[in-house]
Write an enzyme that holds these catalytic residues in place. Structure first.
Site, PDB file in Angstrom:
ATOM      1  CG  ASP A  25      -0.584  -4.426  12.530  1.00 11.22           C
ATOM      2  OD1 ASP A  25      -0.282  -3.224  12.387  1.00 11.22           O
ATOM      3  OD2 ASP A  25      -0.909  -4.912  13.628  1.00 11.22           O
ATOM      4  N   GLY A  26       2.186  -3.592  10.917  1.00  9.98           N
ATOM      5  CA  GLY A  26       3.575  -3.511  11.361  1.00  9.98           C
ATOM      6  C   GLY A  26       4.448  -2.539  10.593  1.00  9.98           C
ATOM      7  CD1 TRP A  30      10.425  -3.863   8.768  1.00 12.59           C
ATOM      8  CD2 TRP A  30      10.506  -1.817   7.870  1.00 12.59           C
ATOM      9  NE1 TRP A  30      11.395  -3.873   7.794  1.00 12.59           N
ATOM     10  CE2 TRP A  30      11.472  -2.628   7.220  1.00 12.59           C
ATOM     11  CE3 TRP A  30      10.371  -0.485   7.469  1.00 12.59           C
ATOM     12  CZ2 TRP A  30      12.289  -2.144   6.206  1.00 12.59           C
ATOM     13  CZ3 TRP A  30      11.187  -0.001   6.460  1.00 12.59           C
ATOM     14  CH2 TRP A  30      12.129  -0.827   5.834  1.00 12.59           C
ATOM     15  NE  ARG A  38       2.862   5.718  11.989  1.00 16.18           N
ATOM     16  CZ  ARG A  38       2.524   4.573  12.574  1.00 16.18           C
ATOM     17  NH1 ARG A  38       3.233   4.101  13.593  1.00 16.18           N
ATOM     18  NH2 ARG A  38       1.477   3.893  12.169  1.00 16.18           N
ATOM     19  CG  HIS A  42       2.755   3.495   5.660  1.00 16.85           C
ATOM     20  ND1 HIS A  42       2.045   2.487   6.278  1.00 16.85           N
ATOM     21  CD2 HIS A  42       2.660   4.580   6.473  1.00 16.85           C
ATOM     22  CE1 HIS A  42       1.534   2.948   7.419  1.00 16.85           C
ATOM     23  NE2 HIS A  42       1.894   4.216   7.557  1.00 16.85           N
ATOM     24  CB  SER A  71     -13.746   3.197   8.315  1.00 14.28           C
ATOM     25  OG  SER A  71     -14.006   2.117   9.194  1.00 14.28           O
ATOM     26  CD  GLU A  72     -12.434   1.394  12.362  1.00 18.75           C
ATOM     27  OE1 GLU A  72     -11.717   0.811  11.512  1.00 18.75           O
ATOM     28  OE2 GLU A  72     -13.657   1.178  12.481  1.00 18.75           O
ATOM     29  NE  ARG A  76      -2.879   4.235  11.338  1.00 16.09           N
ATOM     30  CZ  ARG A  76      -2.173   3.257  10.796  1.00 16.09           C
ATOM     31  NH1 ARG A  76      -1.298   3.522   9.838  1.00 16.09           N
ATOM     32  NH2 ARG A  76      -2.322   2.006  11.197  1.00 16.09           N
ATOM     33  CG  LEU A 136      -5.186 -12.637  -7.550  1.00 21.27           C
ATOM     34  CD1 LEU A 136      -5.552 -13.762  -6.595  1.00 21.27           C
ATOM     35  CD2 LEU A 136      -3.836 -12.029  -7.173  1.00 21.27           C
TER      36      LEU A 136
END
Length: 250
Positions: A25-26, A30, A38, A42, A71-72, A76, A136
């Site tokens: 988040d952020g 940032w 924006r 990302h 999913s929300e 945006r 991993l």
């Protein structure tokens, strides 16, 4: 599940989590602080993903799960969503060979049917390339929601009941877990959320039932090895009892 099952058995200190999940988040804040769009946040966040994966590999973790697109997030602005989809394609193309080189198995968890055919094909190819790797496991949660995950599991069980494969009185927690995303991986030990918010945001609702939480004000593009190390240090100080009582005298 005992606490020893949640820790790396080859860790001499016995305090390294096997499975870490991060709510990244952020990015937007940032970018705003930098006076940029924006999408710049990302893009900067991709570098933090790269650092986090490298850190998880170096610390011999079994799994790292990153919340990339909920999913929300479709609510945006359309321009931002389209830019995120293109960034996802770019990241898959540019990073998958490096992941494969370092023995990382990549999996995308979530309902990918809503993505366009181009992105779905990139996902399929990336997962196929790395599916035999045994280092991993990197889970990228994309168009993922914890409620969706549980409902999706219930639908599978309902189909089995309808077909006579299982009776309703045979359904247990383990039955539901078998149909959840990441059912074959160790439980989540530690959830990290960046950006200063203190909520789960519909992330891995079932899988984090007994996880420890670590919240930091650091915005995701600034998340680095030192912040990750701080989260592990905090985790090492926690006493995990899984609903049991504290030892006498504690």
């Amino acid at each position: 599940m005992s606490s020893t099952n949640a820790l790396k058995t080859d860790d001499p200190t016995g305090i390294t989590p096997r499975h870490v999940a991060i709510i990244m988040d952020g990015n937007g804040r940032w970018a705003k602080n930098q006076g940029k769009l924006r999408i710049s946040g990302h893009k900067a966040g991709v570098k933090s993903v790269r650092r986090s994966v490298s850190f998880a590999v170096s610390n011999n973790m079994d799994a790292l799960t990153l919340y990339a697109f909920s999913s929300e997030n479709w609510s945006r602005p359309q321009q931002e969503v389209l830019a995120l989809m293109e960034l996802f394609v770019w990241a898959l193309d540019s990073e998958v060979k490096s992941l494969h080189k370092h023995n990382v198995r990549l999996r995308i968890i979530g309902d990918i049917s809503r993505f366009n055919a181009r992105l779905q094909e990139r996902i399929r190819r990336a997962e196929e390339l790395t599916q035999q790797n045994n280092g991993l496991t990197l889970n990228i949660a994309a168009n993922y929601g914890g409620r969706w995950d549980i409902i999706n599991s219930i639908r599978h069980i309902a189909e089995q009941v309808q077909e006579g494969q299982v009776r309703p009185d045979q359904i247990t927690e383990q039955t539901l877990e078998q149909h959840l995303c990441m059912h074959d991986l160790p439980p989540v030990d530690l959830v990290i959320r960046t950006g200063g918010e203190h909520r789960i945001s519909n992330f891995l609702l079932w899988q984090v039932a007994y996880a420890e939480f670590y919240f930091t004000d650091v915005l995701w593009p600034d998340f680095d090895e030192q912040v990750f190390e701080g989260a592990l240090n905090a985790f090492a100080q926690r006493e995990r009892r899984y609903g049991g009582a504290a030892p006498d005298g504690a």
